[in-house]
Design a protein around this motif. Sequence first.
Motif, mmCIF file in Angstrom:
data_model
loop_
_atom_site.group_PDB
_atom_site.id
_atom_site.type_symbol
_atom_site.label_atom_id
_atom_site.label_comp_id
_atom_site.label_asym_id
_atom_site.label_seq_id
_atom_site.Cartn_x
_atom_site.Cartn_y
_atom_site.Cartn_z
ATOM 1 N N ALA A 57 -3.891 -15.685 -2.279
ATOM 2 C CA ALA A 57 -4.766 -14.511 -2.278
ATOM 3 C C ALA A 57 -4.940 -13.986 -3.697
ATOM 4 O O ALA A 57 -4.065 -14.117 -4.535
ATOM 5 N N GLY A 58 -6.053 -13.401 -3.937
ATOM 6 C CA GLY A 58 -6.306 -12.778 -5.229
ATOM 7 C C GLY A 58 -7.293 -11.652 -5.014
ATOM 8 O O GLY A 58 -7.856 -11.497 -3.938
ATOM 9 N N GLY A 59 -7.524 -10.869 -6.004
ATOM 10 C CA GLY A 59 -8.446 -9.759 -5.848
ATOM 11 C C GLY A 59 -7.804 -8.616 -5.094
ATOM 12 O O GLY A 59 -6.605 -8.582 -4.879
ATOM 13 N N ARG A 60 -8.634 -7.702 -4.684
ATOM 14 C CA ARG A 60 -8.133 -6.544 -3.959
ATOM 15 C C ARG A 60 -7.810 -6.903 -2.519
ATOM 16 O O ARG A 60 -8.536 -7.634 -1.872
ATOM 17 N N MET A 61 -6.722 -6.318 -2.014
ATOM 18 C CA MET A 61 -6.331 -6.521 -0.630
ATOM 19 C C MET A 61 -6.085 -5.160 -0.001
ATOM 20 O O MET A 61 -5.381 -4.325 -0.567
ATOM 21 N N LEU A 62 -6.693 -4.936 1.158
ATOM 22 C CA LEU A 62 -6.504 -3.708 1.921
ATOM 23 C C LEU A 62 -5.745 -4.075 3.186
ATOM 24 O O LEU A 62 -6.219 -4.878 3.986
ATOM 25 N N LEU A 63 -4.545 -3.512 3.342
ATOM 26 C CA LEU A 63 -3.701 -3.789 4.498
ATOM 27 C C LEU A 63 -3.866 -2.696 5.541
ATOM 28 O O LEU A 63 -3.900 -1.511 5.209
ATOM 29 N N CYS A 65 -2.703 -1.465 9.692
ATOM 30 C CA CYS A 65 -1.995 -1.604 10.958
ATOM 31 C C CYS A 65 -2.459 -0.454 11.844
ATOM 32 O O CYS A 65 -3.514 0.122 11.592
ATOM 33 N N GLN A 66 -1.691 -0.073 12.831
ATOM 34 C CA GLN A 66 -2.139 0.996 13.721
ATOM 35 C C GLN A 66 -2.011 2.370 13.080
ATOM 36 O O GLN A 66 -2.908 3.172 13.147
ATOM 37 N N SER A 67 -0.862 2.635 12.436
ATOM 38 C CA SER A 67 -0.647 3.968 11.856
ATOM 39 C C SER A 67 -0.366 3.949 10.361
ATOM 40 O O SER A 67 -0.382 4.981 9.719
ATOM 41 N N GLY A 68 -0.070 2.786 9.808
ATOM 42 C CA GLY A 68 0.195 2.670 8.380
ATOM 43 C C GLY A 68 1.591 2.187 8.043
ATOM 44 O O GLY A 68 1.827 1.700 6.940
ATOM 45 N N ALA A 69 2.549 2.281 8.967
ATOM 46 C CA ALA A 69 3.937 1.933 8.673
ATOM 47 C C ALA A 69 4.123 0.430 8.468
ATOM 48 O O ALA A 69 4.753 -0.001 7.498
ATOM 49 N N ARG A 70 3.587 -0.387 9.369
ATOM 50 C CA ARG A 70 3.732 -1.841 9.214
ATOM 51 C C ARG A 70 2.977 -2.339 7.984
ATOM 52 O O ARG A 70 3.459 -3.216 7.257
ATOM 53 N N ALA A 71 1.804 -1.774 7.732
ATOM 54 C CA ALA A 71 1.043 -2.172 6.547
ATOM 55 C C ALA A 71 1.800 -1.813 5.271
ATOM 56 O O ALA A 71 1.768 -2.564 4.294
ATOM 57 N N GLU A 72 2.489 -0.688 5.277
ATOM 58 C CA GLU A 72 3.282 -0.297 4.106
ATOM 59 C C GLU A 72 4.437 -1.276 3.890
ATOM 60 O O GLU A 72 4.743 -1.635 2.744
ATOM 61 N N ARG A 73 5.067 -1.737 4.958
ATOM 62 C CA ARG A 73 6.125 -2.736 4.811
ATOM 63 C C ARG A 73 5.559 -4.038 4.255
ATOM 64 O O ARG A 73 6.170 -4.687 3.392
ATOM 65 N N ALA A 74 4.373 -4.430 4.717
ATOM 66 C CA ALA A 74 3.727 -5.640 4.191
ATOM 67 C C ALA A 74 3.383 -5.458 2.717
ATOM 68 O O ALA A 74 3.579 -6.366 1.907
ATOM 69 N N ARG A 75 2.876 -4.285 2.340
ATOM 70 C CA ARG A 75 2.533 -4.011 0.944
ATOM 71 C C ARG A 75 3.763 -4.119 0.055
ATOM 72 O O ARG A 75 3.721 -4.728 -1.016
ATOM 73 N N SER A 76 4.866 -3.541 0.498
ATOM 74 C CA SER A 76 6.103 -3.609 -0.286
ATOM 75 C C SER A 76 6.534 -5.056 -0.501
ATOM 76 O O SER A 76 6.932 -5.435 -1.605
ATOM 77 N N ALA A 77 6.453 -5.868 0.562
ATOM 78 C CA ALA A 77 6.837 -7.278 0.443
ATOM 79 C C ALA A 77 5.897 -8.025 -0.500
ATOM 80 O O ALA A 77 6.344 -8.790 -1.363
ATOM 81 N N LEU A 78 4.599 -7.805 -0.363
ATOM 82 C CA LEU A 78 3.620 -8.516 -1.184
ATOM 83 C C LEU A 78 3.702 -8.111 -2.653
ATOM 84 O O LEU A 78 3.667 -8.967 -3.536
ATOM 85 N N THR A 79 3.806 -6.818 -2.918
ATOM 86 C CA THR A 79 3.898 -6.381 -4.318
ATOM 87 C C THR A 79 5.233 -6.803 -4.915
ATOM 88 O O THR A 79 5.301 -7.166 -6.086
ATOM 89 N N GLY A 80 6.291 -6.788 -4.116
ATOM 90 C CA GLY A 80 7.590 -7.254 -4.587
ATOM 91 C C GLY A 80 7.577 -8.729 -4.934
ATOM 92 O O GLY A 80 8.333 -9.186 -5.797
ATOM 93 N N ALA A 81 6.693 -9.498 -4.272
ATOM 94 C CA ALA A 81 6.583 -10.930 -4.537
ATOM 95 C C ALA A 81 5.562 -11.241 -5.633
ATOM 96 O O ALA A 81 5.356 -12.396 -5.964
ATOM 97 N N GLY A 82 4.905 -10.197 -6.174
ATOM 98 C CA GLY A 82 4.030 -10.418 -7.318
ATOM 99 C C GLY A 82 2.554 -10.174 -7.124
ATOM 100 O O GLY A 82 1.776 -10.329 -8.061
ATOM 101 N N LEU A 83 2.095 -9.790 -5.928
ATOM 102 C CA LEU A 83 0.673 -9.507 -5.727
ATOM 103 C C LEU A 83 0.396 -8.099 -6.221
ATOM 104 O O LEU A 83 1.064 -7.146 -5.829
ATOM 105 N N ALA A 84 -0.581 -7.946 -7.098
ATOM 106 C CA ALA A 84 -0.756 -6.688 -7.812
ATOM 107 C C ALA A 84 -1.645 -5.661 -7.114
ATOM 108 O O ALA A 84 -1.260 -4.507 -6.968
ATOM 109 N N ASP A 85 -2.821 -6.039 -6.682
ATOM 110 C CA ASP A 85 -3.819 -5.061 -6.235
ATOM 111 C C ASP A 85 -3.853 -4.966 -4.712
ATOM 112 O O ASP A 85 -4.718 -5.540 -4.056
ATOM 113 N N VAL A 86 -2.871 -4.247 -4.149
ATOM 114 C CA VAL A 86 -2.732 -4.128 -2.701
ATOM 115 C C VAL A 86 -2.708 -2.652 -2.320
ATOM 116 O O VAL A 86 -1.954 -1.869 -2.889
ATOM 117 N N ALA A 87 -3.547 -2.277 -1.362
ATOM 118 C CA ALA A 87 -3.584 -0.902 -0.874
ATOM 119 C C ALA A 87 -3.360 -0.889 0.628
ATOM 120 O O ALA A 87 -3.614 -1.873 1.317
#
Length: 197
Positions: A57-63, A65-87
């Motif tokens: 993946a590259g470019g902007r990514m918008l995550l 979920c239903q309320s935001g909690a699962r998407a926030e966990r995914a964002r933390s994992a992705l940014t921790g692994a090096g993906l920069a532009d994730v919201a």
Amino acid sequence: MSRIDAASARSLIAADPDVLIVDVRTPAEFESAHIDGAINLPLDQVDAYLRRIVSDAGGRMLLICQSGARAERARSALTGAGLADVAVLDGGMNAWIASGAPVDRGRVRWSLERQVRLVAGGVVLASAVAGLWFSPAGLIAAFIGAGLTVAALTDTCAMGMLLSKLPYNRAGGVNAEAAIARLRQGASRSGACCTRA
């Protein structure tokens, strides 16, 4: 830009049609209602394919979920692994729908949050009734109450994670390879350089 509201997300999608919209809910939740063009890649699949997602993946990514909690966990994992532009869409699909934004609707399925309320409430009610005849049954209600308290304090939900594995929530399934291929296609369309971990 780690969290954005529904109005900002709509503006982002309108301004950048190549933004990668990744919905980390279960296939059943995704089937009920999703944003047009979204890629369904449930949270457990994000964890399982983390390195591939980051490299493809590259470019902007918008995550989402239903309320935001699962998407926030995914964002933390992705940014921790090096993906920069994730919201993360703040408030998730609940906020998106409440804002009047368009959705693609399919067969209505219960969200994980609603399923958790049903199971937790049902177990507590059954244990309270059983406690009238067998007093140790009240301990089950205490266990569920403790679990819900931990879920609130940690913003995680073990019961929700277990329920997400049920066939009801896997209906329609997700082909993770196809979802990752769509991420790669979206990245190549935007001309973005992939960030490698």
